[in-house]
Scaffold this active site. Sequence first.
Site, PDB file in Angstrom:
ATOM      1  N   ARG A  29      -1.176  -9.033  13.260  1.00 14.56           N
ATOM      2  CA  ARG A  29      -1.688  -8.067  12.272  1.00 14.56           C
ATOM      3  C   ARG A  29      -2.430  -8.788  11.147  1.00 14.56           C
ATOM      4  O   ARG A  29      -3.456  -8.310  10.675  1.00 14.56           O
ATOM      5  CB  ARG A  29      -0.530  -7.247  11.689  1.00 14.56           C
ATOM      6  CG  ARG A  29       0.030  -6.244  12.682  1.00 14.56           C
ATOM      7  CD  ARG A  29       1.421  -5.805  12.308  1.00 14.56           C
ATOM      8  NE  ARG A  29       1.486  -5.007  11.102  1.00 14.56           N
ATOM      9  CZ  ARG A  29       2.617  -4.725  10.474  1.00 14.56           C
ATOM     10  NH1 ARG A  29       3.779  -5.209  10.930  1.00 14.56           N
ATOM     11  NH2 ARG A  29       2.607  -3.981   9.402  1.00 14.56           N
ATOM     12  N   LYS A  40       0.829  -1.209   0.000  1.00 12.47           N
ATOM     13  CA  LYS A  40       0.000   0.000   0.000  1.00 12.47           C
ATOM     14  C   LYS A  40       0.870   1.268   0.000  1.00 12.47           C
ATOM     15  O   LYS A  40       0.711   2.137  -0.847  1.00 12.47           O
ATOM     16  CB  LYS A  40      -0.924   0.041   1.241  1.00 12.47           C
ATOM     17  CG  LYS A  40      -1.868  -1.145   1.345  1.00 12.47           C
ATOM     18  CD  LYS A  40      -2.810  -1.001   2.530  1.00 12.47           C
ATOM     19  CE  LYS A  40      -2.140  -1.086   3.892  1.00 12.47           C
ATOM     20  NZ  LYS A  40      -1.655  -2.426   4.270  1.00 12.47           N
ATOM     21  N   ARG A  46      10.653  -0.485  13.089  1.00 20.63           N
ATOM     22  CA  ARG A  46       9.239  -0.434  13.489  1.00 20.63           C
ATOM     23  C   ARG A  46       8.937  -1.505  14.525  1.00 20.63           C
ATOM     24  O   ARG A  46       9.293  -2.671  14.354  1.00 20.63           O
ATOM     25  CB  ARG A  46       8.338  -0.625  12.255  1.00 20.63           C
ATOM     26  CG  ARG A  46       8.007   0.691  11.602  1.00 20.63           C
ATOM     27  CD  ARG A  46       7.207   0.535  10.343  1.00 20.63           C
ATOM     28  NE  ARG A  46       5.924  -0.130  10.540  1.00 20.63           N
ATOM     29  CZ  ARG A  46       4.940  -0.064   9.658  1.00 20.63           C
ATOM     30  NH1 ARG A  46       5.073   0.622   8.553  1.00 20.63           N
ATOM     31  NH2 ARG A  46       3.810  -0.713   9.881  1.00 20.63           N
ATOM     32  N   ARG A  76     -10.040   0.694   7.578  1.00 22.73           N
ATOM     33  CA  ARG A  76      -9.655  -0.670   7.926  1.00 22.73           C
ATOM     34  C   ARG A  76     -10.803  -1.425   8.574  1.00 22.73           C
ATOM     35  O   ARG A  76     -10.651  -2.605   8.896  1.00 22.73           O
ATOM     36  CB  ARG A  76      -8.478  -0.634   8.907  1.00 22.73           C
ATOM     37  CG  ARG A  76      -7.097  -0.796   8.254  1.00 22.73           C
ATOM     38  CD  ARG A  76      -6.066  -0.661   9.345  1.00 22.73           C
ATOM     39  NE  ARG A  76      -4.815  -1.314   9.062  1.00 22.73           N
ATOM     40  CZ  ARG A  76      -3.755  -0.734   8.504  1.00 22.73           C
ATOM     41  NH1 ARG A  76      -3.814   0.512   8.126  1.00 22.73           N
ATOM     42  NH2 ARG A  76      -2.630  -1.412   8.336  1.00 22.73           N
ATOM     43  N   ARG A 132      11.630  -5.766   5.979  1.00 24.17           N
ATOM     44  CA  ARG A 132      11.546  -4.353   6.337  1.00 24.17           C
ATOM     45  C   ARG A 132      11.965  -4.157   7.796  1.00 24.17           C
ATOM     46  O   ARG A 132      12.626  -3.178   8.137  1.00 24.17           O
ATOM     47  CB  ARG A 132      10.115  -3.826   6.121  1.00 24.17           C
ATOM     48  CG  ARG A 132      10.012  -2.350   6.491  1.00 24.17           C
ATOM     49  CD  ARG A 132       8.690  -1.724   6.123  1.00 24.17           C
ATOM     50  NE  ARG A 132       7.600  -2.260   6.927  1.00 24.17           N
ATOM     51  CZ  ARG A 132       6.323  -1.970   6.741  1.00 24.17           C
ATOM     52  NH1 ARG A 132       5.973  -1.178   5.760  1.00 24.17           N
ATOM     53  NH2 ARG A 132       5.394  -2.481   7.512  1.00 24.17           N
TER      54      ARG A 132
HETATM   55  P1  B4P Z   1       3.729  -1.895   2.432  1.00 23.90           P
HETATM   56  O1  B4P Z   1       2.667  -2.888   2.278  1.00 23.90           O
HETATM   57  O2  B4P Z   1       3.772  -0.774   1.447  1.00 23.90           O
HETATM   58  O3  B4P Z   1       3.573  -1.482   3.941  1.00 23.90           O
HETATM   59  P2  B4P Z   1       2.582  -0.486   4.681  1.00 23.90           P
HETATM   60  O4  B4P Z   1       1.870   0.418   3.748  1.00 23.90           O
HETATM   61  O5  B4P Z   1       3.445   0.166   5.663  1.00 23.90           O
HETATM   62  O6  B4P Z   1       1.430  -1.358   5.334  1.00 23.90           O
HETATM   63  P3  B4P Z   1       1.156  -1.783   6.834  1.00 23.90           P
HETATM   64  O7  B4P Z   1      -0.202  -2.384   6.786  1.00 23.90           O
HETATM   65  O8  B4P Z   1       2.262  -2.617   7.282  1.00 23.90           O
HETATM   66  O9  B4P Z   1       1.247  -0.513   7.805  1.00 23.90           O
HETATM   67  P4  B4P Z   1       0.383   0.744   8.252  1.00 23.90           P
HETATM   68  O10 B4P Z   1       1.391   1.788   8.406  1.00 23.90           O
HETATM   69  O11 B4P Z   1      -0.778   1.043   7.350  1.00 23.90           O
HETATM   70  O12 B4P Z   1       5.186  -2.503   2.327  1.00 23.90           O
HETATM   71  C1  B4P Z   1       5.724  -3.491   3.165  1.00 23.90           C
HETATM   72  C2  B4P Z   1       7.136  -3.885   2.702  1.00 23.90           C
HETATM   73  O13 B4P Z   1       7.064  -4.617   1.483  1.00 23.90           O
HETATM   74  C3  B4P Z   1       8.073  -2.704   2.431  1.00 23.90           C
HETATM   75  O14 B4P Z   1       9.320  -2.982   2.975  1.00 23.90           O
HETATM   76  C4  B4P Z   1       8.167  -2.639   0.908  1.00 23.90           C
HETATM   77  O15 B4P Z   1       9.400  -2.161   0.454  1.00 23.90           O
HETATM   78  C5  B4P Z   1       7.970  -4.098   0.518  1.00 23.90           C
HETATM   79  N1  B4P Z   1       7.337  -4.260  -0.793  1.00 23.90           N
HETATM   80  C6  B4P Z   1       6.253  -3.586  -1.235  1.00 23.90           C
HETATM   81  N2  B4P Z   1       5.932  -3.993  -2.489  1.00 23.90           N
HETATM   82  C7  B4P Z   1       6.820  -4.983  -2.817  1.00 23.90           C
HETATM   83  C8  B4P Z   1       7.012  -5.819  -3.971  1.00 23.90           C
HETATM   84  N3  B4P Z   1       6.225  -5.731  -5.058  1.00 23.90           N
HETATM   85  N4  B4P Z   1       8.002  -6.730  -3.938  1.00 23.90           N
HETATM   86  C9  B4P Z   1       8.808  -6.831  -2.865  1.00 23.90           C
HETATM   87  N5  B4P Z   1       8.705  -6.067  -1.751  1.00 23.90           N
HETATM   88  C10 B4P Z   1       7.722  -5.151  -1.732  1.00 23.90           C
HETATM   89  O16 B4P Z   1      -0.261   0.333   9.687  1.00 23.90           O
HETATM   90  C11 B4P Z   1       0.526   0.044  10.838  1.00 23.90           C
HETATM   91  C12 B4P Z   1      -0.368  -0.097  12.088  1.00 23.90           C
HETATM   92  O17 B4P Z   1      -1.008   1.182  12.414  1.00 23.90           O
HETATM   93  C13 B4P Z   1      -1.559  -1.071  11.973  1.00 23.90           C
HETATM   94  O18 B4P Z   1      -1.194  -2.406  12.246  1.00 23.90           O
HETATM   95  C14 B4P Z   1      -2.545  -0.484  13.036  1.00 23.90           C
HETATM   96  O19 B4P Z   1      -2.202  -0.888  14.342  1.00 23.90           O
HETATM   97  C15 B4P Z   1      -2.337   1.014  12.928  1.00 23.90           C
HETATM   98  N6  B4P Z   1      -3.317   1.615  11.994  1.00 23.90           N
HETATM   99  C16 B4P Z   1      -3.009   2.224  10.806  1.00 23.90           C
HETATM  100  N7  B4P Z   1      -4.128   2.647  10.195  1.00 23.90           N
HETATM  101  C17 B4P Z   1      -5.171   2.300  10.995  1.00 23.90           C
HETATM  102  C18 B4P Z   1      -6.595   2.429  10.877  1.00 23.90           C
HETATM  103  N8  B4P Z   1      -7.154   3.006   9.798  1.00 23.90           N
HETATM  104  N9  B4P Z   1      -7.381   1.936  11.883  1.00 23.90           N
HETATM  105  C19 B4P Z   1      -6.832   1.377  12.964  1.00 23.90           C
HETATM  106  N10 B4P Z   1      -5.493   1.205  13.135  1.00 23.90           N
HETATM  107  C20 B4P Z   1      -4.658   1.659  12.152  1.00 23.90           C
END
Ligand code: B4P
Length: 190
Positions: free
Chosen positions: A145, A14, A134, A89, A128
């Site tokens: 998660r 994402k 993190r 979410r 990551r």
């Molecule tokens: P991403 O998938 O881009 O990670 P993210 O956006 O940070 O998603 P995530 O769900 O983990 O975190 P968020 O901050 O929203 O990438 C992951 C890794 O994969 C990276 O290292 C990237 O380089 C790699 N990658 C990506 N594409 C690739 C590909 N094609 N090939 C290889 N590698 C690749 O949420 C974190 C926490 O915050 C949640 O668990 C929750 O507790 C809280 N939270 C956030 N929003 C919330 C909400 N709306 N409601 C309630 N809690 C919330």
Amino acid sequence: MLNIVIFGAPGSGKGTQSERLIKEFGLDHISTGDVLRKEIKEGSELGRVASEYINKGQLVPDELIVDMLAKVLDEKENAKGVIFDGFPRTIPQAVALKKMLNERGTDVSVMLNLHVEEDELIHRLLERGKVSGRSDDNLETIKSRLEVYHKQTAPLADFYIQEGKHVSIVGNGTIDDIFDKIKKALEDIK
Ligand code: B4P
């Protein structure tokens, strides 16, 4: 306005694909995860509460997230469009987003649902975790998660299917290949 909800399991890409969308289409970006991590870093009351949930791999309560989102959204009044990354979410968050956008004379244009197999998700997040510092990128928290995602977040796909806004994207492959698929999907809806 082009308002994109980018959706998928933790690690589905994402944040990664959002960066590409910002560059290509000049859209604004709201990542609730990034906003929460900033609040934690600044030591705010919201950050203190949020960190208790994030460290356990749980979702931060809807009321806190919706209030936070409304404030951030007001700062984006003149945007060409907004990418909602990691929000909504839960169903109540999706309902709240629809109401907030409708009140501002707009709506979600499309929900991009990134599908990636579980082994690959775990692999990406552990990789990551080696560099991100993190608190939630460790195996135990990643497993929570993913469980929370399947129980509370994945059912949201039906909400957007009913709204006629849901587009599935295969999220395996190179970042460029996935972005090409996203661009194609957006051409179809424009
Ligand atoms: P991403 O998938 O881009 O990670 P993210 O956006 O940070 O998603 P995530 O769900 O983990 O975190 P968020 O901050 O929203 O990438 C992951 C890794 O994969 C990276 O290292 C990237 O380089 C790699 N990658 C990506 N594409 C690739 C590909 N094609 N090939 C290889 N590698 C690749 O949420 C974190 C926490 O915050 C949640 O668990 C929750 O507790 C809280 N939270 C956030 N929003 C919330 C909400 N709306 N409601 C309630 N809690 C919330």
